[in-house]
Motif scaffolding. Structure first.
Motif, PDB file in Angstrom:
ATOM      1  N   ASN A   4       0.823  -1.208   0.000  1.00 11.26           N
ATOM      2  CA  ASN A   4       0.000   0.000   0.000  1.00 11.26           C
ATOM      3  C   ASN A   4       0.860   1.262   0.000  1.00 11.26           C
ATOM      4  N   PHE A   5       1.985   1.219   0.710  1.00  8.78           N
ATOM      5  CA  PHE A   5       2.895   2.364   0.732  1.00  8.78           C
ATOM      6  C   PHE A   5       3.435   2.632  -0.673  1.00  8.78           C
ATOM      7  N   VAL A   6       3.837   1.574  -1.376  1.00 10.66           N
ATOM      8  CA  VAL A   6       4.356   1.713  -2.734  1.00 10.66           C
ATOM      9  C   VAL A   6       3.296   2.316  -3.652  1.00 10.66           C
ATOM     10  N   ASN A   7       2.056   1.878  -3.504  1.00 12.66           N
ATOM     11  CA  ASN A   7       0.978   2.405  -4.341  1.00 12.66           C
ATOM     12  C   ASN A   7       0.723   3.881  -4.077  1.00 12.66           C
ATOM     13  N   ILE A   8       0.765   4.286  -2.816  1.00 14.00           N
ATOM     14  CA  ILE A   8       0.534   5.695  -2.468  1.00 14.00           C
ATOM     15  C   ILE A   8       1.648   6.569  -3.027  1.00 14.00           C
ATOM     16  N   ILE A   9       2.891   6.140  -2.855  1.00 20.92           N
ATOM     17  CA  ILE A   9       4.032   6.909  -3.363  1.00 20.92           C
ATOM     18  C   ILE A   9       3.980   6.997  -4.885  1.00 20.92           C
ATOM     19  N   GLY A  97      -8.095  -4.734   3.051  1.00 19.40           N
ATOM     20  CA  GLY A  97      -8.337  -5.544   4.229  1.00 19.40           C
ATOM     21  C   GLY A  97      -9.296  -6.683   3.975  1.00 19.40           C
ATOM     22  N   SER A  98     -10.171  -6.496   3.002  1.00 22.78           N
ATOM     23  CA  SER A  98     -11.134  -7.557   2.704  1.00 22.78           C
ATOM     24  C   SER A  98     -11.114  -7.949   1.234  1.00 22.78           C
ATOM     25  N   THR A  99     -10.743  -6.985   0.375  1.00 21.96           N
ATOM     26  CA  THR A  99     -10.714  -7.248  -1.057  1.00 21.96           C
ATOM     27  C   THR A  99      -9.383  -6.780  -1.634  1.00 21.96           C
ATOM     28  N   VAL A 100      -8.808  -7.582  -2.494  1.00 19.97           N
ATOM     29  CA  VAL A 100      -7.564  -7.215  -3.157  1.00 19.97           C
ATOM     30  C   VAL A 100      -7.873  -6.854  -4.608  1.00 19.97           C
ATOM     31  N   PHE A 101      -7.548  -5.616  -4.996  1.00 17.75           N
ATOM     32  CA  PHE A 101      -7.745  -5.171  -6.371  1.00 17.75           C
ATOM     33  C   PHE A 101      -6.409  -5.296  -7.092  1.00 17.75           C
ATOM     34  N   SER A 102      -6.360  -6.143  -8.070  1.00 22.83           N
ATOM     35  CA  SER A 102      -5.109  -6.365  -8.798  1.00 22.83           C
ATOM     36  C   SER A 102      -5.152  -5.677 -10.156  1.00 22.83           C
ATOM     37  N   ASN A 103      -4.002  -5.671 -10.816  1.00 18.70           N
ATOM     38  CA  ASN A 103      -3.876  -5.111 -12.160  1.00 18.70           C
ATOM     39  C   ASN A 103      -4.325  -3.653 -12.231  1.00 18.70           C
ATOM     40  N   ILE A 104      -3.842  -2.836 -11.301  1.00 20.67           N
ATOM     41  CA  ILE A 104      -4.198  -1.419 -11.333  1.00 20.67           C
ATOM     42  C   ILE A 104      -3.071  -0.565 -11.918  1.00 20.67           C
ATOM     43  N   THR A 105      -2.071  -1.219 -12.529  1.00 25.30           N
ATOM     44  CA  THR A 105      -1.006  -0.451 -13.183  1.00 25.30           C
ATOM     45  C   THR A 105      -1.558   0.554 -14.186  1.00 25.30           C
ATOM     46  N   PRO A 106      -2.563   0.200 -15.036  1.00 17.51           N
ATOM     47  CA  PRO A 106      -3.104   1.186 -15.978  1.00 17.51           C
ATOM     48  C   PRO A 106      -3.655   2.438 -15.290  1.00 17.51           C
ATOM     49  N   MET A 107      -4.138   2.294 -14.067  1.00 20.87           N
ATOM     50  CA  MET A 107      -4.661   3.462 -13.361  1.00 20.87           C
ATOM     51  C   MET A 107      -3.594   4.536 -13.232  1.00 20.87           C
ATOM     52  N   TYR A 108      -2.359   4.115 -12.993  1.00 24.77           N
ATOM     53  CA  TYR A 108      -1.288   5.076 -12.759  1.00 24.77           C
ATOM     54  C   TYR A 108      -0.865   5.803 -14.020  1.00 24.77           C
ATOM     55  N   TYR A 109      -0.747   5.092 -15.152  1.00 25.57           N
ATOM     56  CA  TYR A 109      -0.310   5.842 -16.329  1.00 25.57           C
ATOM     57  C   TYR A 109      -1.406   6.739 -16.884  1.00 25.57           C
ATOM     58  N   TRP A 110      -2.670   6.357 -16.717  1.00 26.02           N
ATOM     59  CA  TRP A 110      -3.735   7.277 -17.143  1.00 26.02           C
ATOM     60  C   TRP A 110      -3.881   8.417 -16.148  1.00 26.02           C
ATOM     61  N   LEU A 111      -3.614   8.157 -14.872  1.00 25.49           N
ATOM     62  CA  LEU A 111      -3.619   9.223 -13.865  1.00 25.49           C
ATOM     63  C   LEU A 111      -2.543  10.255 -14.175  1.00 25.49           C
ATOM     64  N   THR A 112      -1.390   9.793 -14.646  1.00 27.02           N
ATOM     65  CA  THR A 112      -0.300  10.699 -15.004  1.00 27.02           C
ATOM     66  C   THR A 112      -0.715  11.624 -16.144  1.00 27.02           C
ATOM     67  N   GLY A 113      -1.356  11.064 -17.162  1.00 28.11           N
ATOM     68  CA  GLY A 113      -1.834  11.879 -18.277  1.00 28.11           C
ATOM     69  C   GLY A 113      -2.903  12.862 -17.853  1.00 28.11           C
ATOM     70  N   LEU A 114      -3.760  12.431 -16.962  1.00 25.67           N
ATOM     71  CA  LEU A 114      -4.819  13.305 -16.462  1.00 25.67           C
ATOM     72  C   LEU A 114      -4.217  14.470 -15.678  1.00 25.67           C
ATOM     73  N   ALA A 115      -3.199  14.177 -14.872  1.00 24.30           N
ATOM     74  CA  ALA A 115      -2.523  15.237 -14.120  1.00 24.30           C
ATOM     75  C   ALA A 115      -1.865  16.234 -15.062  1.00 24.30           C
ATOM     76  N   ALA A 116      -1.313  15.745 -16.178  1.00 30.64           N
ATOM     77  CA  ALA A 116      -0.700  16.627 -17.170  1.00 30.64           C
ATOM     78  C   ALA A 116      -1.736  17.565 -17.776  1.00 30.64           C
ATOM     79  N   ALA A 117      -2.947  17.063 -17.991  1.00 31.28           N
ATOM     80  CA  ALA A 117      -4.021  17.897 -18.544  1.00 31.28           C
ATOM     81  C   ALA A 117      -4.389  19.014 -17.572  1.00 31.28           C
ATOM     82  N   PHE A 118      -4.462  18.685 -16.284  1.00 33.47           N
ATOM     83  CA  PHE A 118      -4.761  19.720 -15.285  1.00 33.47           C
ATOM     84  C   PHE A 118      -3.619  20.727 -15.201  1.00 33.47           C
TER      85      PHE A 118
END
Length: 248
Positions: A4-9, A97-118
């Motif tokens: 979780n720490f790695v994901n937040i960073i 804690g109850s559910t593990v969401f996997s394969n969220i790597t795409p979230m980060y690269y699209w988040l990066t592009g979205l941040a660039a737009a802002f």
């Protein structure tokens, strides 16, 4: 290392890095350095490519648009390469804690592009003002997926018949928004790899993914673009919005 720490960073780096790179005020810099003009003092007083074209000429306006597109697509591909082809991708799951969401790597690269737009729209270097997200939207859509060129025909058709750039951006953007959600629905219901619709389709499962996170990013940036065009929408209703003269 805590997952979780790695994901937040990672999220923080993507947002801050994307925002700062996207915030580079292309039109203002080119105008001041090469023409000794601040394009915000002329035309629509906007720093984007359309106003740069009015003030500095169409070739310069086109150059500004291309660079602004590259700002967005550049950070997306950089994040995609770093996060997908290193050992980092093994950390990109989220455990609440109850559910593990996997394969969220795409979230980060699209988040990066979205941040660039802002960053493009609210650049700290020019008083948190900027463009209207149209170039960022085109960069995210046309340079990541061949579907972007398909919806680009709708943009050009609208521009040809209505001669209004802002209207064409909104209509063409809506077509891309629909396409993004259709791709996600197809992937979710059939299991079809959404990477087929990206320019990197030849990488198969490793291709840039255009599923849920892409649809979310396109939705947010489209809303941002429409919001930034509210003054144009008002002028369209009043019949005072500028029309182009260079397209027959």
């Amino acid at each position: 290392m805590d997952i979780n720490f790695v994901n937040i960073i990672t999220a923080l780096i993507c947002v801050v890095g994307g925002f700062l790179i996207g915030s580079f005020p292309t039109g203002v810099i080119i105008g001041k350095v090469f023409f000794h003009k601040d394009i915000r003092d002329y035309g629509s007083h906007n720093s984007g490519g359309t106003n740069a074209g009015r003030v500095l000429g169409r070739p310069i306006g086109f150059l500004v648009i291309v660079i602004d597109m590259i700002k967005t697509i550049g950070v997306i591909y950089a994040a995609y390469a770093i996060l997908s082809f290193t050992g980092l991708h093994e950390y990109y799951v989220f455990d609440n804690g109850s559910t593990v969401f996997s394969n969220i790597t795409p979230m980060y690269y699209w988040l990066t592009g979205l941040a660039a737009a802002f960053g493009h729209c609210y650049s700290p270097w020019i008083g948190f003002k900027g463009g209207k997200a149209a170039a960022s939207f085109m960069g995210m859509c046309c340079l990541t997926s061949w579907l972007g060129f398909c919806t680009g025909f709708i943009y050009l058709a609208t521009l040809k018949f209505k001669k209004i750039v802002s209207l064409s951006a909104i209509v063409g953007g809506f077509a891309q928004l629909l396409a993004a959600w259709i791709v996600f629905i197809v992937e979710a219901t059939t299991g079809f790899n959404s990477g087929f619709f990206s320019w990197l389709f030849f990488l198969g499962e490793d291709a840039l993914q255009l599923g849920f996170w892409y649809a979310i990013a396109v939705s947010v940036i489209y809303i941002l673009m429409v919001y930034r065009h509210v003054p144009n929408i008002i002028r369209m209703k009043q019949g005072t919005e500028s029309k182009i003269t260079w397209m027959k």
